[in-house]
Design an enzyme around this catalytic site. Structure first.
Site, PDB file in Angstrom:
ATOM      1  N   SER A  58     -61.928  -0.437  31.391  1.00 39.15           N
ATOM      2  CA  SER A  58     -63.696   0.076  30.600  1.00 39.15           C
ATOM      3  C   SER A  58     -64.377   0.089  32.487  1.00 39.15           C
ATOM      4  O   SER A  58     -64.309  -0.680  32.714  1.00 39.15           O
ATOM      5  CB  SER A  58     -63.844  -1.038  30.159  1.00 39.15           C
ATOM      6  N   LYS A  59     -65.746   0.195  31.244  1.00 37.91           N
ATOM      7  CA  LYS A  59     -66.884   0.288  31.868  1.00 37.91           C
ATOM      8  C   LYS A  59     -67.497  -0.482  32.695  1.00 37.91           C
ATOM      9  O   LYS A  59     -68.296  -0.989  32.717  1.00 37.91           O
ATOM     10  CB  LYS A  59     -67.745   1.976  31.607  1.00 37.91           C
ATOM     11  N   ARG A  60     -67.373  -1.263  31.191  1.00 40.32           N
ATOM     12  CA  ARG A  60     -68.271  -2.458  31.386  1.00 40.32           C
ATOM     13  C   ARG A  60     -67.859  -3.650  31.631  1.00 40.32           C
ATOM     14  O   ARG A  60     -68.162  -4.822  32.313  1.00 40.32           O
ATOM     15  CB  ARG A  60     -68.334  -3.468  29.397  1.00 40.32           C
ATOM     16  N   LYS A  61     -66.385  -3.626  32.929  1.00 42.48           N
ATOM     17  CA  LYS A  61     -65.866  -4.725  33.772  1.00 42.48           C
ATOM     18  C   LYS A  61     -65.528  -3.984  34.919  1.00 42.48           C
ATOM     19  O   LYS A  61     -65.015  -4.495  35.935  1.00 42.48           O
ATOM     20  CB  LYS A  61     -64.625  -4.937  33.545  1.00 42.48           C
ATOM     21  N   ASP A  84     -68.389   5.889  39.567  1.00 47.00           N
ATOM     22  CA  ASP A  84     -67.287   4.639  39.258  1.00 47.00           C
ATOM     23  C   ASP A  84     -66.205   5.032  39.192  1.00 47.00           C
ATOM     24  O   ASP A  84     -65.946   6.071  38.705  1.00 47.00           O
ATOM     25  CB  ASP A  84     -67.724   3.209  38.932  1.00 47.00           C
TER      26      ASP A  84
END
Ligand code: GLU
Length: 519
Positions: free
Chosen positions: A250-253, A286
């Protein structure tokens, strides 16, 4: 059997998630395996930002990987529109049909009055308060234009049965389901409704998607049935996990990934490469994004090979597969049930393999844009530049994995008086060694007299030189490397000298000697 039709339905988020790409790939593969069609549908009902900005990177990811779509944005098709934002009339008329047939109802209960606790909510909603309103109350509500949502009427005491191609038989008890909202007060459809109508009207035969949607499936099945549509085959595939982990990638991590040993290399590489090719702040890229791999110089073949192995296998051992092999063998029963972790090292080994398959011309073609963007070469197609790039690539051997790796060998492309010396190596090998400087002086004379400047002749020259001077090769070779390349390591020494050519070697040695004296 009818023609196999699969679809991928991304929400335009401004980037293509590598895990989402894997899901898209499986849909594409299943369509291609069966000679069917792959449809790209844009789930933009909640679109707030600029659509083209949010969608272009997604389409670009498909184009880069060569995953063509038979119907959808840019190509059109007979079953459009392919943007959900343009399908509102279709959703509304389906909702009207459900309302008319008593399979859905207008719910006037304000959200604030619905209990938050799940069990209480279930009990409360199952009473369907809005169906108990008198005609007078209803007339009044309509007159005052009271807002309502439309809810699907979930039949009680039933089991929704799903034969999932990956998960097997799954069953849901309708008594545990709350009548779901299918249309908001503002008349826009909820995902479950839109998805079903699109899947049915676009004649999708197989819905292959992330397992997080399995919980939506019973509602969708009920909507399919309420509208009298045939059910597609569902296949809920495991998510793509972070390396080694059990968590969904996940991009949140990202902050966590930045520190993880497996991912760190990818971030380091980004930091080293992106600013040099004009992408400040790594261009916002990323390793969760497909665009990262494109921009840093991965090959589509490698990414496709790696993605196909995330949750699918041909047999117990085959890793390297061409797209043709994958298409030929791709079946849903070979999809695994457990999450597959994205492994940066494995990705790199796929990349290394596919890079090795390229011809020299192709390798040059891949590396050239990086050299041009970094300002290291003006025109990579000029014959002598092309020649030099291929010589460096030959010298790099298997150190050329990702196309941008060529930037680690910039010593072959900078002007002699622009060569940057690695401070540590320079200090150790040249500055602090009076002997090395003396030897470099003498060697320079020898090199100046050399008639042949190829690797073989230089090998001989160096060996004769150390013998004459009565020193070991180690006493000159390190200083020589730093002097001509600025670095402590690099490609084979004699190849390095030969590629640079006599004039450059001499100028660089001269410069190193004078720098060692001046600083
Ligand atoms: N837009 C949905 C998503 O991205 C599509 C889900 C589906 O495939 O049904 O999750």
């Amino acid at each position: 059997m009818s023609t196999v039709r699969t679809r991928f339905a991304p929400s335009p988020t401004g980037y293509m998630h590598i895990g989402g790409m894997r899901t898209a790939l499986f849909n594409w593969l299943w369509a291609r395996h069966n000679g069917g069609q792959f449809i790209l549908r844009i789930d933009d009902t909640d679109q707030e930002r600029n659509l083209s900005e949010a969608l272009d990177p997604i389409l670009q990811a498909f184009k880069w990987l060569g995953l063509n779509w038979d119907e959808g944005p840019e190509v059109g098709g007979d079953n459009g529109p392919y943007f959900q934002s343009e399908r509102n009339d279709l959703y509304r008329s389906a909702v009207d049909q459900l309302l008319t047939e008593g399979k859905a109802y207008r719910c006037y209960v304000p959200t604030g009055e619905i209990p938050l606790d799940r069990d209480e909510k279930l009990g409360f909603m199952r009473q369907r308060p809005s169906l108990k309103l008198s005609q007078n109350e209803l007339d009044q509500y309509v007159a005052e234009e009271r807002p309502f949502v439309v809810r699907l009427m979930v039949p009680h005491d039933q089991k929704v049965q799903i034969e999932d191609a990956v998960r097997g038989y799954v069953e849901f008890d309708t008594n545990l389901m709350i009548d779901p909202v299918i249309m908001r007060a503002n008349g826009t459809p909820l995902y479950n409704l839109a998805s079903v109508i699109d899947d049915a009207q676009m004649k999708i035969t197989h819905v292959i998607r992330a397992e997080e949607h399995l919980s939506n499936t019973p509602v969708q099945v009920l909507i399919f049935q309420a509208l009298g549509y045939e059910l597609p085959q569902f296949a809920h595939i495991p998510f793509v996990a972070a390396p080694g982990g059990k968590e969904k990638l996940s991009k949140r991590k990202l902050d966590k990934y930045r520190k993880s040993p497996q991912f760190k290399k990818m971030f380091d590489k980004a930091e080293a490469v992106f600013p040099r090719i004009g992408l400040e702040n790594a261009g916002g890229l990323d390793p969760v994004m497909v665009e990262y791999y494109e921009k840093i110089g991965y090959l589509p073949e490698a990414i496709l090979n790696a993605l196909s192995r995330l949750g699918w296998s041909l047999d117990d051992k085959t890793e390297i597969m061409s797209m043709d092999t994958i298409i030929e063998n791709f079946t849903l029963d070979r999809i695994v049930k457990s999450a597959a972790g994205l492994d940066p090292d494995k990705l790199l080994s796929f990349q290394s393999h596919w890079m090795n398959q390229l011809s020299m011309d192709e390798k040059v073609e891949r590396c050239s844009p990086f050299l041009e963007k970094a300002g290291l070469v003006q025109d990579a197609s000029a014959p002598e530049t092309k020649q030099r790039i291929s010589q460096v690539i030959i010298g790099m051997e298997d150190r050329l994995k990702i196309a941008s790796d060529i930037l680690d060998f910039d010593e072959f492309f900078v002007a002699d008086d622009q060569l940057v010396y690695d401070a540590k190596a320079f200090k150790k090998r040249i500055k602090k060694s009076a002997e090395a400087v003396t030897l470099l002086e003498k060697l320079k004379e020898k090199l100046a007299q050399a008639s042949d400047f190829n690797a073989e002749a230089l090998d001989q020259l160096l060996h004769d030189f150390v013998e004459q001077e009565g020193v070991g090769m180690g006493q000159i070779i390190h200083a020589l490397r730093v002097a001509v390349s600025g670095k402590g390591t690099g490609i084979g020494m004699f190849d390095c000298l030969a590629i640079l050519g006599k004039e450059s070697c001499i100028q660089r040695i001269d410069r190193a000697i004078s720098l060692s004296q001046s600083e």
